[in-house]
Design a protein around this motif. Structure first.
Motif, short mmCIF file in Angstrom:
data_model
loop_
_atom_site.label_atom_id
_atom_site.label_comp_id
_atom_site.label_asym_id
_atom_site.label_seq_id
_atom_site.Cartn_x
_atom_site.Cartn_y
_atom_site.Cartn_z
N THR A 255 0.84 -1.20 0.00
CA THR A 255 0.00 0.00 0.00
C THR A 255 0.88 1.25 0.00
O THR A 255 2.09 1.17 0.20
N ILE A 256 0.26 2.40 -0.20
CA ILE A 256 1.00 3.67 -0.18
C ILE A 256 1.64 3.90 1.20
O ILE A 256 2.80 4.30 1.28
N PRO A 257 0.91 3.67 2.31
CA PRO A 257 1.57 3.80 3.62
C PRO A 257 2.77 2.86 3.77
O PRO A 257 3.75 3.22 4.43
N ASP A 258 2.72 1.68 3.13
CA ASP A 258 3.85 0.76 3.19
C ASP A 258 5.08 1.37 2.51
O ASP A 258 6.22 1.20 2.98
N VAL A 259 4.85 2.08 1.39
CA VAL A 259 5.96 2.73 0.68
C VAL A 259 6.63 3.75 1.60
O VAL A 259 7.87 3.78 1.71
N ARG A 260 5.84 4.56 2.24
CA ARG A 260 6.40 5.60 3.11
C ARG A 260 7.11 5.00 4.32
O ARG A 260 8.17 5.49 4.73
N HIS A 261 6.53 3.93 4.87
CA HIS A 261 7.18 3.27 6.01
C HIS A 261 8.50 2.63 5.57
O HIS A 261 9.51 2.70 6.30
N ALA A 262 8.52 2.03 4.38
CA ALA A 262 9.75 1.41 3.88
C ALA A 262 10.85 2.44 3.69
O ALA A 262 12.02 2.17 4.01
N GLU A 263 10.51 3.62 3.18
CA GLU A 263 11.52 4.65 2.98
C GLU A 263 12.06 5.15 4.31
O GLU A 263 13.25 5.45 4.43
N ARG A 264 11.20 5.22 5.31
CA ARG A 264 11.69 5.60 6.65
C ARG A 264 12.66 4.55 7.19
O ARG A 264 13.67 4.88 7.82
N LEU A 265 12.33 3.28 6.96
CA LEU A 265 13.21 2.20 7.41
C LEU A 265 14.57 2.28 6.72
O LEU A 265 15.62 2.09 7.36
N LEU A 266 14.56 2.55 5.41
CA LEU A 266 15.81 2.64 4.67
C LEU A 266 16.68 3.79 5.17
O LEU A 266 17.90 3.64 5.32
N LEU A 267 16.06 4.92 5.43
CA LEU A 267 16.81 6.06 5.96
C LEU A 267 17.35 5.74 7.35
O LEU A 267 18.50 6.07 7.67
N ARG A 268 16.55 5.09 8.15
CA ARG A 268 16.98 4.74 9.51
C ARG A 268 18.13 3.74 9.48
O ARG A 268 18.98 3.73 10.37
N SER A 269 18.17 2.90 8.44
CA SER A 269 19.21 1.88 8.35
C SER A 269 20.59 2.48 8.11
O SER A 269 21.61 1.79 8.28
N THR A 270 20.65 3.75 7.67
CA THR A 270 21.95 4.39 7.43
C THR A 270 22.63 4.78 8.74
O THR A 270 23.82 5.11 8.74
N ARG A 271 21.90 4.77 9.81
CA ARG A 271 22.49 5.09 11.11
C ARG A 271 23.06 3.82 11.71
O ARG A 271 22.43 2.77 11.68
N SER A 272 24.27 3.92 12.24
CA SER A 272 24.93 2.73 12.76
C SER A 272 25.49 2.99 14.14
O SER A 272 25.61 4.14 14.59
N GLU A 273 25.84 1.90 14.82
CA GLU A 273 26.43 2.02 16.15
C GLU A 273 27.80 2.71 16.09
O GLU A 273 28.27 3.24 17.08
N GLY A 274 28.40 2.70 14.89
CA GLY A 274 29.71 3.34 14.74
C GLY A 274 29.63 4.85 14.64
O GLY A 274 30.67 5.53 14.67
N ASP A 275 28.43 5.41 14.51
CA ASP A 275 28.28 6.86 14.45
C ASP A 275 28.69 7.49 15.77
O ASP A 275 28.37 6.98 16.85
#
Length: 518
Positions: A255-275
């Motif tokens: 669904t459209i909300p799934d698309v937006r949630h997936a993009e948030r997950l992808l952006l969040r995945s760029t953050r790491s414990e090494g930051d």
């Protein structure tokens, strides 16, 4: 039994002996790495209601990448070279948009004219093209490619397949629509969207043998044309495993909300414990918003790196003017450059475009950005005070940094990477409670403080005072400590991987000799 919400790594609530399927002996396929993937991309995505100008669902863009392309690139990153892709709705458009030549893989397109039927029909269409162990993926699921990396060499033994599942039910946004799984001790017991008793969720990623096709035929003979029907046949024979993905990223996009949630997950995945602290609490939050916009453009990660380098040169020029106001403005610009510096990596990670060349460009542009800032500050102090000693001091510091960076180059070359991230991680690991050598522990701390996020933020705070001299002398002292710390730490690491002096003699002295001969 009730719903298990524990989210433990075993996905195993108490099951009676009757719940555990019997084991059936079948063909052994070995543990060779998976080289082929079957992707189901036949549906039309009716619940997306013409979203993104009516694209067929496999061509829907999430994080700037087509859903189907993302699955292909994810599998390619773990060594898959051949793809069997089953298409139906708008098949010609999909084939025209995504070609094997463009993606650097071999694609066999299989047309399913009965694409309105359940997905088991589409899977069975791939039978004649598969005679080995293979990945089976859904084109409308995004997932971390590292999940495939963990299962690519699995030895299935006498089993027919393994389903990747998420045992952390609390993080599934639409539990009602998900395919539920009941698993016991990594054995699949049952799965169904309407399953009432479950302890995991199907993420749409399998590793299977061709025996799956026989199970699908058996299921369809009984009137069940779904993929789940064929998997249930195998589970009843005791021939299906499950693999818990842990904290691995995944999202079913319906669904459209799934698309937006997936993009948030992808952006969040760029953050790491090494930051570092600044990157985690300030820089990433801003760079993620910039990256969100960049993902919608054709701008490449390497172009972002070059732009940031040019911006850093502009920053250095502003700082070199040496006035209180240009010092303050330069400090803000330096912090902005530090934030922009994260965008190239974020775009590369989300679009699955990271490469050794990109890592080299990022590393080189980072070093040039630092160097230009140091030179700009030096010229700025000279313009403000007329003290030419600053050029000598800067020269000594730069020479020591270049020596340290040369050792860093040797280290990352020996590690088989093109990024300084491996070195950052190694030096940071020196700061641990069991470290006996106090100087190494100290350098682990200093190196962490020298990370660009912290360095740029601290420099900005000083420069906002308009006092460039204070920044310059503090920076020279700090960079001197960092260069000494890096050199000694790198010498320590190199000595553990073949000897420091032989490496130094073979590489550094050879370069100096070649320089004089020229």
């Amino acid at each position: 039994m009730g719903l298990n919400l524990r989210g433990d790594s075993t996905c195993s609530p108490y099951l009676s002996a009757e719940d555990t399927p019997p084991i059936v002996t079948e063909v052994y396929y070995g543990s060779a790495p998976v080289k082929k993937a079957v992707i189901i991309a036949a549906g039309n995505g009716s619940r997306l209601q013409g979203y993104q100008n009516g694209r067929p669902k496999p061509l829907l863009k999430v994080g700037g990448v087509h859903l189907l392309e993302r699955v292909i690139r994810s599998a390619k990153k773990v060594g898959v070279t051949e793809f069997v892709i089953v298409i139906g709705y708008q098949a010609a458009r999909i084939r025209k948009t995504l070609t094997g030549r463009k993606l650097g893989v071999k694609i066999t397109w299989v047309r399913n004219i009965d694409w309105r039927q359940p997905n088991g029909v589409s899977v069975l269409k791939a039978e004649r093209y598969v005679n080995e162990k293979f990945f089976l993926c859904m084109s409308d699921h995004i997932f971390d490619y590292k999940i495939l990396d963990k299962i690519k060499e699995v030895d299935l033994g006498q089993d027919a397949g393994m389903l990747c599942v998420d045992c952390n039910l609390t993080r599934v946004p639409n539990l009602d629509d998900a395919t539920k799984v009941r698993t016991n001790d990594s054995r699949l017991v049952d799965l169904n969207k309407s399953l009432a008793d479950f302890n995991a969720i199907d993420i749409g990623v399998f590793v299977c043998t061709p025996d799956l096709f026989d199970a699908l035929k058996e299921s369809q003979d009984a009137g069940d044309y779904s993929l789940s029907g064929g998997i249930r046949v195998l589970s009843e024979e005791g021939r299906m495993r499950t693999f818990d993905i842990g904290e691995g990223l995944w999202q079913d996009v319906d669904t459209i909300p799934d698309v937006r949630h997936a993009e948030r997950l992808l952006l969040r995945s760029t953050r790491s414990e090494g930051d570092g602290f600044i990157a985690r609490h300030i820089n990433r939050k801003v760079s993620n918003q910039i990256t969100r916009w960049l993902l919608k453009t054709p701008i490449t990660p390497n172009q972002i790196s070059i732009f940031n380098l040019l911006f850093s040169f502009l920053t250095a020029w502003v700082v070199s003017l040496g006035t209180p106001i240009t010092t303050a403005i330069g400090g803000i610009m330096f912090q902005l450059a530090s934030i922009f510096d994260g965008c190239d990596g974020e775009v590369a990670q989300i679009k699955l475009r990271d490469s050794k060349l990109g890592a080299k460009i990022d590393t080189v542009t980072d070093h040039l950005s630092y160097l230009s800032f140091v030179i700009g500050a030096t010229v700025g102090v000279y313009n403000a005070t007329g003290n030419s000693v600053v050029f000598l001091v800067t020269g000594i510091v730069i020479a020591s940094l270049l020596f340290a960076l040369n050792l860093a180059r040797l280290y990352i070359k020996r590690k088989g990477t093109a990024s300084l991230r491996a070195l950052d991680t190694a030096i940071a690991s020196l700061n641990h409670s069991g470290q006996q050598a106090r100087h190494l522990k100290l350098f682990g701390i200093i190196h962490h403080l020298g990370r660009r996020d912290f360095f740029a933020f601290a420099a900005m705070l000083v420069m906002l005072l308009g006092n460039l001299q204070l920044l310059y002398w503090t920076m020279m002292l700090f960079l001197g400590l960092v260069s000494v710390g890096m050199s000694m730490s790198e010498a320590y690491f190199l000595s553990r991987t073949g000897g420091f002096l032989p490496v130094l003699k073979t590489n550094l002295f050879a370069q100096i000799k070649a320089l004089f001969h020229e």
